[in-house]
Design a protein around this motif. Structure first.
Motif, PDB file in Angstrom:
ATOM      1  N   ALA A  67       0.834  -1.201   0.000  1.00 12.79           N
ATOM      2  CA  ALA A  67       0.000   0.000   0.000  1.00 12.79           C
ATOM      3  C   ALA A  67       0.869   1.252   0.000  1.00 12.79           C
ATOM      4  O   ALA A  67       1.921   1.295   0.631  1.00 12.79           O
ATOM      5  N   ILE A  68       0.441   2.248  -0.753  1.00 12.87           N
ATOM      6  CA  ILE A  68       1.068   3.568  -0.736  1.00 12.87           C
ATOM      7  C   ILE A  68      -0.008   4.525  -0.218  1.00 12.87           C
ATOM      8  O   ILE A  68      -1.050   4.686  -0.853  1.00 12.87           O
ATOM      9  N   VAL A  69       0.221   5.097   0.954  1.00 17.83           N
ATOM     10  CA  VAL A  69      -0.823   5.902   1.608  1.00 17.83           C
ATOM     11  C   VAL A  69      -0.461   7.385   1.538  1.00 17.83           C
ATOM     12  O   VAL A  69       0.545   7.816   2.091  1.00 17.83           O
ATOM     13  N   LEU A  70      -1.281   8.148   0.828  1.00 16.25           N
ATOM     14  CA  LEU A  70      -1.031   9.584   0.636  1.00 16.25           C
ATOM     15  C   LEU A  70      -1.903  10.399   1.590  1.00 16.25           C
ATOM     16  O   LEU A  70      -2.903   9.891   2.102  1.00 16.25           O
ATOM     17  N   LYS A  77      -3.129  16.999  -4.566  1.00 13.51           N
ATOM     18  CA  LYS A  77      -3.106  16.444  -5.928  1.00 13.51           C
ATOM     19  C   LYS A  77      -2.061  17.178  -6.751  1.00 13.51           C
ATOM     20  O   LYS A  77      -2.367  17.873  -7.714  1.00 13.51           O
ATOM     21  N   ASP A  78      -0.813  17.031  -6.338  1.00 17.43           N
ATOM     22  CA  ASP A  78       0.253  17.783  -6.990  1.00 17.43           C
ATOM     23  C   ASP A  78       1.449  16.878  -7.277  1.00 17.43           C
ATOM     24  O   ASP A  78       1.440  15.691  -6.961  1.00 17.43           O
ATOM     25  N   TRP A  79       2.444  17.460  -7.911  1.00 12.31           N
ATOM     26  CA  TRP A  79       3.605  16.683  -8.278  1.00 12.31           C
ATOM     27  C   TRP A  79       4.271  16.036  -7.082  1.00 12.31           C
ATOM     28  O   TRP A  79       4.724  14.895  -7.131  1.00 12.31           O
ATOM     29  N   MET A 111      -4.614  10.705  -9.555  1.00 16.50           N
ATOM     30  CA  MET A 111      -3.166  10.624  -9.340  1.00 16.50           C
ATOM     31  C   MET A 111      -2.635   9.229  -9.660  1.00 16.50           C
ATOM     32  O   MET A 111      -1.590   9.076 -10.278  1.00 16.50           O
ATOM     33  N   THR A 112      -3.372   8.212  -9.222  1.00 13.17           N
ATOM     34  CA  THR A 112      -2.942   6.836  -9.500  1.00 13.17           C
ATOM     35  C   THR A 112      -2.970   6.578 -11.000  1.00 13.17           C
ATOM     36  O   THR A 112      -2.068   5.940 -11.556  1.00 13.17           O
ATOM     37  N   GLY A 113      -4.004   7.088 -11.654  1.00 12.65           N
ATOM     38  CA  GLY A 113      -4.114   6.917 -13.096  1.00 12.65           C
ATOM     39  C   GLY A 113      -2.959   7.583 -13.829  1.00 12.65           C
ATOM     40  O   GLY A 113      -2.385   7.012 -14.754  1.00 12.65           O
ATOM     41  N   THR A 144      -6.803  11.390 -16.369  1.00 14.82           N
ATOM     42  CA  THR A 144      -5.974  11.327 -15.172  1.00 14.82           C
ATOM     43  C   THR A 144      -5.155  12.608 -15.102  1.00 14.82           C
ATOM     44  O   THR A 144      -5.000  13.297 -16.107  1.00 14.82           O
ATOM     45  N   GLY A 145      -4.625  12.930 -13.931  1.00 13.39           N
ATOM     46  CA  GLY A 145      -3.781  14.116 -13.879  1.00 13.39           C
ATOM     47  C   GLY A 145      -3.609  14.701 -12.500  1.00 13.39           C
ATOM     48  O   GLY A 145      -4.158  14.202 -11.518  1.00 13.39           O
ATOM     49  N   ILE A 146      -2.832  15.762 -12.477  1.00 14.82           N
ATOM     50  CA  ILE A 146      -2.593  16.505 -11.241  1.00 14.82           C
ATOM     51  C   ILE A 146      -2.825  17.989 -11.510  1.00 14.82           C
ATOM     52  O   ILE A 146      -2.926  18.415 -12.662  1.00 14.82           O
ATOM     53  N   ASN A 147      -2.908  18.751 -10.417  1.00 14.88           N
ATOM     54  CA  ASN A 147      -3.098  20.198 -10.543  1.00 14.88           C
ATOM     55  C   ASN A 147      -1.757  20.920 -10.656  1.00 14.88           C
ATOM     56  O   ASN A 147      -0.718  20.404 -10.253  1.00 14.88           O
TER      57      ASN A 147
END
Lengths: 361, 361
Positions: A67-70, A77-79, A111-113, A144-147
């Motif tokens: 598991a990767i827990v953010l 939702k950023d780099w 983010m996962t996508g 998918t993506g980030i801000n």
């Protein structure tokens, strides 16, 4: 009763499963059979609720599961947080045959996508949306993506999951505010594509707000049907797919203007639809009564209908950077009638009238 | 005489133009006609040499043209510098119809390509490779990406350019060391796909090192032909495309072990081919004489043939993280014979023999 829907995208087609307690059913995750390892990406809110159950399901495949827990929230939702995913994938031996599993809401899914799209130039991933917003909207369609500090979802990819597993029971732990935010997108699907579905939504606000399984099952299924039909017709948003952005141009301006994370995405979209309805009315498409009715339906879902008062100039600025602009011209999704949307440019003067009438300017 | 080659990838097909002073020819950039704005991404070394000339050519389209100048070097191929591209695109009003133009070597091409792949989920871009390495290899095929502290090109996308414009005269300003590094990939194309081309390369080391236009034109064209044929057959590297990585598994280990930027990519690949040839010989594919001949050709291009002595364990570790591993198993490209490559797993013991024999362990 589990319902299954196939998103038709040629060799990138995939199933959406909708039902109760699906995260306990290994069958639905069978794409993991060919994986070298499995990484579940989730957040600090969802992990304590569902990570262990999902883990147990995934371990039946006999692969390494990790598991990767953010941290939880749109502001993450950023780099920087995307990088945490890459760090763990590389530290713990992920390769091109690794499967990622997104367990969470829209932020985790996006983010996962994007991590799956860009890790080693593309690995497979499964969406396990645990919020209503993610189940009816963001987990379907491959965006998918980030801000970026200067705009939402500015960096990303089109990358389709290999399966979407919408467990309706995960919605029972959702805060009321987030449930309402998800219902905004359900209302949107009715407004842009299916007048009868909008009638049904209007008549079922109470069971929906109470998270009744039968009502929710229908709302999620019909939303996914509408969204996946549009996506199948226009995967990369050359045309009709943009109608799914009804309420989003105004909504993104609200989110960006308030600072990401203040308003929930669905709240901003709900309020954005109020503005979109007003604009559609001003363009002589829908009647004042129809715009008012849509506003009431949005309000009945306990969503805010009064936009923040940034002033007209600021709204136009914020919308200008939104990626639906084309050669500098902002493109608005408007309702031609209830159940049918279209996309067009609108003179600033008319947009300002809407902003003024709704109290935004 | 300009030569044109079409990379056949269905609706993502594109032309490669090879010739002298091509950056002055607006015709070749005609894909910019439909762009809303044009951003040239380049570096501090290339900008003073060619940015102004390219700018003049691009301004004939009557769009806003803007340069984004990054620091020069493999060590800058990271998220931080990619972010500088996104920052400028958003600050200066780029949208989905924006065209990016990569003016520089492989680092600029890879970063610009990945920026194009992920900015607003995908915009178009043109490659203007100014190094030999980029002209014969990295600008063709659509691989884009950035490095991660734990591995090279770990984050990226497949994103095809709309045109590749290889101006042979830009090679005249290239330092001798970089020219040699590019010739490593030319040698590789002969070694894996065309024994006659390798004969020609062996006979033309001098004119190639002198950057003779006729010799270079042939070397670039034949390299692009070989690479684009492989890419057309296997765009996303499911199979045969991986043969283009001959020398790269060892080469990436050298680059990572030394710290990116110490050895040029082409130098590491050249030396990696020496190890790959030794391994191919140990597996009873090519003879010792053939392996020695390939080593001599590499040496004749003024490339290093002695690998850094990291020790066998460290090499295996470094190669393990390389993305050509599959379910934990490192995949090696070996020469079945001169002019034909294949991909296979090799027992660590045999790899260690090669590492020891070549002085790497």
């Amino acid at each position: 009763m589990m319902k299954t829907l196939e998103v038709d995208l040629g060799n990138r087609s995939y199933p959406i499963y909708i039902g109760a307690d699906l995260i306990d059913q290994p069958d639905l995750f069978k794409a993991c059979e060919k994986a070298s390892s499995i990484f579940v990406v989730t957040n600090t809110t969802v992990a304590p609720l569902y990570a262990q159950r999902l883990n147990k399901t995934l371990e039946t495949f006999g692969k390494k599961v990790r598991a990767i827990v953010l941290p939880d929230g749109e502001s993450y939702k950023d780099w920087k947080n995307l990088q945490l995913i890459f760090d763990d994938l590389l530290k713990f031996g992920a390769d091109r045959q690794t499967m990622l599993v997104a367990l969470g809401g829209g932020v985790i899914g996006d983010m996962t996508g994007f991590a799956a799209a860009s890790f080693m130039r593309g690995v497979r991933f499964i969406q396990v949306p645990t919020t209503l917003l993610a189940q009816v909207d963001s987990s379907v369609g491959g965006k998918t993506g980030i801000n970026h500090p200067l705009g939402k979802n500015m960096i990303g990819a089109f990358h389709q999951p290999v399966a979407v597993i919408a467990d309706l029971n995960t919605l029972k732990t959702l805060p009321a505010r987030e449930l309402s935010a998800g219902l905004a997108e359900v209302v949107k699907h009715g407004a842009i594509a299916d007048a009868k579905f909008l009638d049904w939504i209007e008549a079922n606000a109470k069971p929906l707000l109470a998270c009744d399984t039968d009502a929710m099952s229908h709302a999620v299924l019909r939303s996914c049907e509408i969204k996946s039909a549009v996506v199948s017709a226009d995967e990369r948003e050359g045309g009709i797919r943009a109608t799914l952005n009804f309420g989003h141009t105004f909504g993104h301006a609200i989110e960006a203007g308030m600072g990401y994370g203040e308003w929930l995405h669905g709240e901003a979209v709900g309020c954005g639809m109020v503005l979109g309805a007003d604009l559609s009315c001003r363009l002589n498409y829908i009647t004042k009564a129809e715009a008012d009715r849509l506003t009431k339906i949005i309000q009945s879902m306990n969503l805010p209908i009064a936009p923040p008062k940034f002033g007209g100039k600021r709204y136009l600025e914020l919308m200008q950077v939104d990626k639906k602009t084309e050669s500098g011209q902002i493109r608005y999704v408007v309702l031609e009638k209830i159940g049918k949307a279209q996309i067009q440019g609108v003179p600033d003067a008319q947009v300002l009238e809407t902003l003024t009438a709704t109290g935004a300017a």
